[in-house]
Scaffold this active site. Structure first.
Site, PDB file in Angstrom:
ATOM      1  N   CYS A  25     -14.522  36.499  -5.814  1.00  0.00           N
ATOM      2  CA  CYS A  25     -13.938  36.443  -7.159  1.00  0.00           C
ATOM      3  C   CYS A  25     -14.788  35.646  -8.139  1.00  0.00           C
ATOM      4  CB  CYS A  25     -12.531  35.869  -7.087  1.00  0.00           C
ATOM      5  SG  CYS A  25     -11.384  37.035  -6.317  1.00  0.00           S
ATOM      6  N   CYS A  70      -8.053  33.453  -8.169  1.00  0.00           N
ATOM      7  CA  CYS A  70      -8.720  33.184  -6.883  1.00  0.00           C
ATOM      8  C   CYS A  70     -10.099  32.581  -7.130  1.00  0.00           C
ATOM      9  CB  CYS A  70      -8.863  34.488  -6.100  1.00  0.00           C
ATOM     10  SG  CYS A  70      -9.676  34.269  -4.496  1.00  0.00           S
ATOM     11  N   HIS A 125     -12.416  37.976   0.550  1.00  0.00           N
ATOM     12  CA  HIS A 125     -11.318  37.692  -0.383  1.00  0.00           C
ATOM     13  C   HIS A 125      -9.961  37.708   0.322  1.00  0.00           C
ATOM     14  CE1 HIS A 125      -8.726  37.767  -3.909  1.00  0.00           C
ATOM     15  NE2 HIS A 125      -8.107  38.779  -3.327  1.00  0.00           N
ATOM     16  N   ASP A 161      -1.097  35.552  13.499  1.00  0.00           N
ATOM     17  CA  ASP A 161      -2.341  36.347  13.484  1.00  0.00           C
ATOM     18  C   ASP A 161      -1.984  37.745  12.997  1.00  0.00           C
ATOM     19  OD1 ASP A 161      -1.318  37.445  16.285  1.00  0.00           O
ATOM     20  OD2 ASP A 161      -2.962  38.726  15.588  1.00  0.00           O
ATOM     21  N   CYS A 186     -12.467  32.358  -4.608  1.00  0.00           N
ATOM     22  CA  CYS A 186     -13.298  32.691  -3.439  1.00  0.00           C
ATOM     23  C   CYS A 186     -14.668  33.163  -3.916  1.00  0.00           C
ATOM     24  CB  CYS A 186     -12.634  33.758  -2.579  1.00  0.00           C
ATOM     25  SG  CYS A 186     -12.824  35.451  -3.167  1.00  0.00           S
ATOM     26  N   ASP A 225      -5.469  36.661  23.373  1.00  0.00           N
ATOM     27  CA  ASP A 225      -4.196  37.172  23.868  1.00  0.00           C
ATOM     28  C   ASP A 225      -4.456  37.719  25.266  1.00  0.00           C
ATOM     29  OD1 ASP A 225      -4.087  40.432  22.244  1.00  0.00           O
ATOM     30  OD2 ASP A 225      -5.396  39.540  23.734  1.00  0.00           O
TER      31      ASP A 225
END
Ligand SMILES: CNc1nc2cc(C(N)=O)ccc2[nH]1
Length: 374
Positions: free
Chosen positions: A311, A306, A337, A268, A308, A94
């Protein structure tokens, strides 16, 4: 040849949602996309390999912070931001406008530029539209932002009108100063506060300048959600279909879904990484504060649905223990996560657009998560 190429793959039949492909010099991005925030050349608590593992294709970094520390010249000497932080996928930076207004003290806004003091050591600096282009050119990010003023909320019409006029002038100056158009795509940022006529005028004047993409700024600054949604709806109406739209600083799972429905392609937000470090995680059934007492003997994963790394390998009880013991691993596991949750959410949104069932997906997700339908 332009730095990026956006292809609109499919439009949702009942909303303004779009499925797209964004080709950049550092890889192909499927949109809609969520960009993890890496303010100081790192997505806090994550290695680049872990970011790739969870499916991140583009991250955001902040010009204001990297200019102040370590300095864009050092990063340029390192071979640019990708090399410096060992991230070979896409980077969006940015322009620093928002950080100057939200972080630094002693700001003096003039047509020439903005004088401000560093939030780190109080030293005085002066950003102009040309300066922030020079900094981002040195960083070598794939997508760069024009210098803008993010008007506060609330702000009266006259203030926002003058601020929007300045943002337009600064966009023109930045576009003139930006030479590296083949490697770095410069986005214009639409301002205009909550005023429909100012948003429309700003969007139209930026589109006349023909940027490769457009950011919607000045939102997620304290306004009510429905106001933000209405302004997004209105603004995307005046942006070209064949260019990406990026809603700055957004957001939570409901905001991402509502933003996609209103024609946004890129998002974002610091939320997923910030709340992770404080022990709050997203789950398919809503937010969970894993550091709380009820989870002391809860040996289930953060989210049963989940898959991931966190998890698949750790329980709520263990992660709660890590937070209570102030262990660094707590922030790492919760961040993995939360970012995976949002990146996976965008993947499910893209699939729902593909199958023309986005509104059904929203209904089912909101019900399970505990959101009220708009
Ligand atoms: C977290 N909210 C947020 N609003 C933003 C607006 C801008 C902007 N340039 O208007 C940039 C970053 C932002 N982050």
């Amino acid at each position: 040849m332009a730095a990026i190429k956006y292809r609109l793959i499919k439009k949702d039949s009942r909303t303004n949602a779009r499925l797209g492909i964004l080709e950049t010099p550092h890889g192909v991005i499927e949109t809609p996309v969520f960009m993890p925030v890496g303010t100081q050349a790192t997505v806090k608590a994550m290695t680049p390999e872990e970011l790739k593992e969870i499916g991140a294709t583009i991250i955001l970094s902040n010009t204001y912070h990297l200019y102040l520390r370590p300095g864009h010249k050092i990063i340029e000497k390192a071979g640019g931001l990708h090399r410096f932080m060992n991230w070979d996928r896409a980077i969006l930076t940015d322009s620093g406008g928002f950080q100057i207004f939200s972080l630094s003290s002693l700001r003096k806004i003039k047509e020439e530029g903005v004088e401000f003091r560093s939030h780190i050591d109080g030293s005085k600096h002066f950003f102009t539209p040309e300066k922030v282009i020079e900094i981002q050119n040195a960083l070598g990010s794939d997508i760069i932002m024009s210098f803008d003023e993010c008007a506060p909320y609330p702000a009266d019409y006259e203030y926002v009108k003058n601020s929007m006029e300045l943002t337009i002038k600064w966009a023109e100056r930045g576009k003139k100063a930006h030479k590296n158009t083949e490697k770095q795509a410069l986005f214009g940022i639409v301002q205009g506060g909550i005023y429909e006529d100012l948003r429309k005028e700003c969007a139209q004047r930026l589109v006349e300048m023909d940027f490769p993409g457009y950011s919607i700024g000045g939102l997620s600054v304290g306004e009510p959600k429905n106001v933000m949604y209405d302004i997004v709806d209105l603004t995307t109406e005046y942006l070209p279909e064949n260019k990406p739209r990026y809603l700055m600083g957004v957001g939570s799972p409901d905001d991402l879904i509502e933003g996609v429905i209103r024609g946004v392609d890129m998002f974002d937000c610091v939320l997923p990484t910030r709340i992770a470090r404080n022990g709050t995680v997203f789950t398919s059934k809503g937010k969970l504060i894993v550091r709380d007492a009820p989870y002391a003997e809860d040996f289930s994963p953060l989210d049963e649905e989940c898959d991931c790394y966190t998890c698949k390998n750790y329980s709520r009880a263990y992660i709660r223990h890590l937070f209570k013991a102030n262990e660094i691993l707590a922030a790492r596991l919760a961040t993995i996560h939360n970012l995976y949750f949002l990146i996976k959410l965008m993947e499910r949104i893209r699939e729902a657009i593909r199958q023309d069932r986005l509104l059904e997906f929203k209904k089912q997700f909101f019900k399970k998560y505990g959101y009220k339908e708009e």
